[in-house]
Design a protein around this motif. Structure first.
Motif, short mmCIF file in Angstrom:
data_model
loop_
_atom_site.label_atom_id
_atom_site.label_comp_id
_atom_site.label_asym_id
_atom_site.label_seq_id
_atom_site.Cartn_x
_atom_site.Cartn_y
_atom_site.Cartn_z
N ILE A 1 10.51 22.78 0.33
CA ILE A 1 11.27 22.18 -0.77
C ILE A 1 10.41 22.17 -2.03
N ASN A 2 11.04 21.92 -3.17
CA ASN A 2 10.35 22.02 -4.45
C ASN A 2 10.32 20.72 -5.25
N ILE A 3 10.87 19.66 -4.68
CA ILE A 3 10.90 18.38 -5.39
C ILE A 3 10.16 17.33 -4.58
N PRO A 4 9.67 16.27 -5.23
CA PRO A 4 8.95 15.21 -4.51
C PRO A 4 9.83 14.55 -3.45
N LEU A 5 9.19 14.14 -2.35
CA LEU A 5 9.89 13.53 -1.22
C LEU A 5 9.44 12.09 -1.03
N VAL A 6 10.40 11.20 -0.86
CA VAL A 6 10.15 9.78 -0.63
C VAL A 6 10.52 9.43 0.80
N ALA A 7 9.64 8.72 1.49
CA ALA A 7 9.92 8.28 2.86
C ALA A 7 10.43 6.85 2.83
N ASP A 8 11.58 6.63 3.45
CA ASP A 8 12.22 5.31 3.49
C ASP A 8 11.82 4.61 4.79
N ILE A 9 11.08 3.52 4.67
CA ILE A 9 10.50 2.84 5.84
C ILE A 9 11.00 1.41 5.94
N HIS A 10 11.30 0.99 7.17
CA HIS A 10 11.60 -0.41 7.42
C HIS A 10 10.84 -0.87 8.66
N PHE A 11 10.26 -2.04 8.57
CA PHE A 11 9.69 -2.79 9.70
C PHE A 11 8.36 -2.26 10.24
N ASP A 12 8.24 -0.98 10.54
CA ASP A 12 7.06 -0.47 11.23
C ASP A 12 6.04 0.11 10.24
N TYR A 13 4.94 -0.60 10.04
CA TYR A 13 3.93 -0.18 9.06
C TYR A 13 3.31 1.17 9.43
N ARG A 14 3.27 1.48 10.72
CA ARG A 14 2.66 2.73 11.17
C ARG A 14 3.45 3.94 10.69
N LEU A 15 4.77 3.78 10.54
CA LEU A 15 5.59 4.88 10.04
C LEU A 15 5.26 5.17 8.57
N ALA A 16 4.98 4.11 7.82
CA ALA A 16 4.60 4.29 6.42
C ALA A 16 3.29 5.06 6.32
N ILE A 17 2.33 4.69 7.14
CA ILE A 17 1.02 5.36 7.13
C ILE A 17 1.16 6.82 7.53
N ASP A 18 1.90 7.07 8.61
CA ASP A 18 2.06 8.45 9.09
C ASP A 18 2.85 9.30 8.09
N SER A 19 3.82 8.70 7.42
CA SER A 19 4.60 9.45 6.42
C SER A 19 3.71 9.91 5.28
N ILE A 20 2.83 9.02 4.84
CA ILE A 20 1.90 9.38 3.76
C ILE A 20 0.98 10.50 4.21
N LYS A 21 0.45 10.38 5.40
CA LYS A 21 -0.48 11.39 5.92
C LYS A 21 0.21 12.74 6.12
N ASN A 22 1.53 12.72 6.33
CA ASN A 22 2.27 13.96 6.53
C ASN A 22 2.83 14.54 5.24
N GLY A 23 2.49 13.91 4.10
CA GLY A 23 2.82 14.53 2.82
C GLY A 23 3.86 13.85 1.97
N ALA A 24 4.35 12.66 2.35
CA ALA A 24 5.31 11.96 1.50
C ALA A 24 4.68 11.68 0.14
N ASP A 25 5.45 11.90 -0.92
CA ASP A 25 4.95 11.70 -2.28
C ASP A 25 5.09 10.25 -2.74
N LYS A 26 5.87 9.49 -1.99
CA LYS A 26 6.12 8.09 -2.33
C LYS A 26 6.74 7.46 -1.09
N ILE A 27 6.54 6.17 -0.92
CA ILE A 27 7.22 5.48 0.18
C ILE A 27 8.03 4.33 -0.37
#
Length: 344
Positions: free
Chosen positions: A69-95
């Motif tokens: 893809i060519n646009i920034p990607l935001v990861a939508d997270i609820h409840f589980d802090y580990r998903l936020a961390i893993d999303s960032i490490k996998n390239g999410a541009d914002k959470i």
């Protein structure tokens, strides 16, 4: 002046352009379908896309999705802090999180540490339907409750020395949404992600979103927008862009105008206007196109248009910059108008 937050290669806040966001409706773990939908959103003019992250497989999918893809990607997270961390490490541009439902400050601190390391901003998302109990007990489900909840949640991040924050305060009630963003704008310098949540289906949701988002943008409030519709997310993007165009905030792309039709009209204006508008979605030109029902609302009232038609008796006049070019039979109006636009 709002603080500036960087999302991928875009900026939110300051004097940056107002960006248009949407959210995928696909299962994020289905990489092929998600990428396909994001590409459609990109073609429609989407600036930033958000995906739901429900488990660690979805986090892993972010890495694969980002490659195509060519646009920034935001990861939508609820409840589980580990998903936020893993999303960032996998390239999410914002959470996007609600610090209040992540749990202990220690868990939030772990997210912040990784967000700092990867230079990823956090959107604090507050919805009127999910306010903390202690705030509802004090303020009720009110504008004040939404604002103080947002400030309280942002302060958790600020106290951890994290300032790359974007805030949203959404309600399904349009007036409450407007009032909440207005108050938040007065109290803080956070860039604001503006939208009316759970706005409804394409018809109702477009009206509510246009009133809510449009009212705020007209007052200079809002740095990025998302139109929430129970519809194809491409419709969200197109609606958001039209809101920006109607306020003169976004000046690129075709501006389409048409008259409401009346008893003077002798062509099927509603059908013609609908077909023209549909075909214009695939044309990227900075022009004004007019579809008018008769000579009264023709080249005169639409003189600012670059090109257009004015209906006659089973025919139409084609005009450019107010000058009549030729007549077109009713059956060929859409075809010939689009051909002329493509030549411009």
């Amino acid at each position: 002046m709002k603080r500036v937050v960087k999302v991928g290669d875009l900026q939110i806040g300051g004097d940056s352009k107002v960006t248009v966001q949407s959210m995928t409706t696909t299962d994020t773990r289905d990489v092929k379908s998600t990428v396909s939908q994001i590409r459609r959103l990109e073609e429609a003019g989407c600036d930033i896309v958000r995906v739901a992250v429900l488990d660690h497989d979805a986090c892993s999918a972010i890495f694969k999705i980002k490659k195509d893809i060519n646009i920034p990607l935001v990861a939508d997270i609820h409840f589980d802090y580990r998903l936020a961390i893993d999303s960032i490490k996998n390239g999410a541009d914002k959470i996007r999180i609600n610090p209040g439902n992540i749990g202990s400050v220690d868990r939030i601190k772990k997210i912040v540490e990784v967000a700092k390391q990867y230079k990823v901003p956090i959107r604090v998302g507050v919805n009127s339907g999910s306010l903390p109990k202690h705030i509802v007990e004090k303020y009720g489900v009110t504008t004040d409750a939404m604002v103080y909840s947002a400030i309280e949640n942002a302060k958790i991040l600020e106290d951890l020395d994290f300032g790359d924050i974007v805030v949203s305060l959404k309600a399904s009630d349009v007036k409450k949404t407007i009032d909440a963003y207005t108050l938040m704008n007065e109290k803080t310098d956070y860039p604001l992600h503006v939208g009316v949540t759970e706005a409804g289906t394409k018809w109702i949701g477009t009206i509510k979103s246009s009133i809510g988002i449009g009212s705020l943008l007209a007052k200079g409030i809002g740095d990025t927008i998302r139109v929430s519709l129970t519809s194809d997310p491409v419709d969200e993007v197109r609606t958001g862009i039209e809101i920006l165009k109607s306020l003169g905030i976004r000046k690129t792309g075709i501006k389409f105008i048409s008259c409401p039709t009346c008893g003077r009209c002798k062509i099927n204006l509603i059908e013609i206007a609908g077909k023209v508008q549909e075909k214009l979605q695939d044309i990227n030109k900075d022009i004004v196109v007019a579809v008018m029902g008769c000579a009264v609302n023709g080249p005169g009232e639409a003189r600012e248009a670059d090109i257009g038609i004015a209906g006659g008796d089973n025919e139409a006049l084609l005009f450019k910059k107010g000058n009549i070019i030729r007549k077109i039979s009713e059956g060929n109006i859409v075809k010939e108008l689009i051909e002329e636009i493509e030549k411009m």
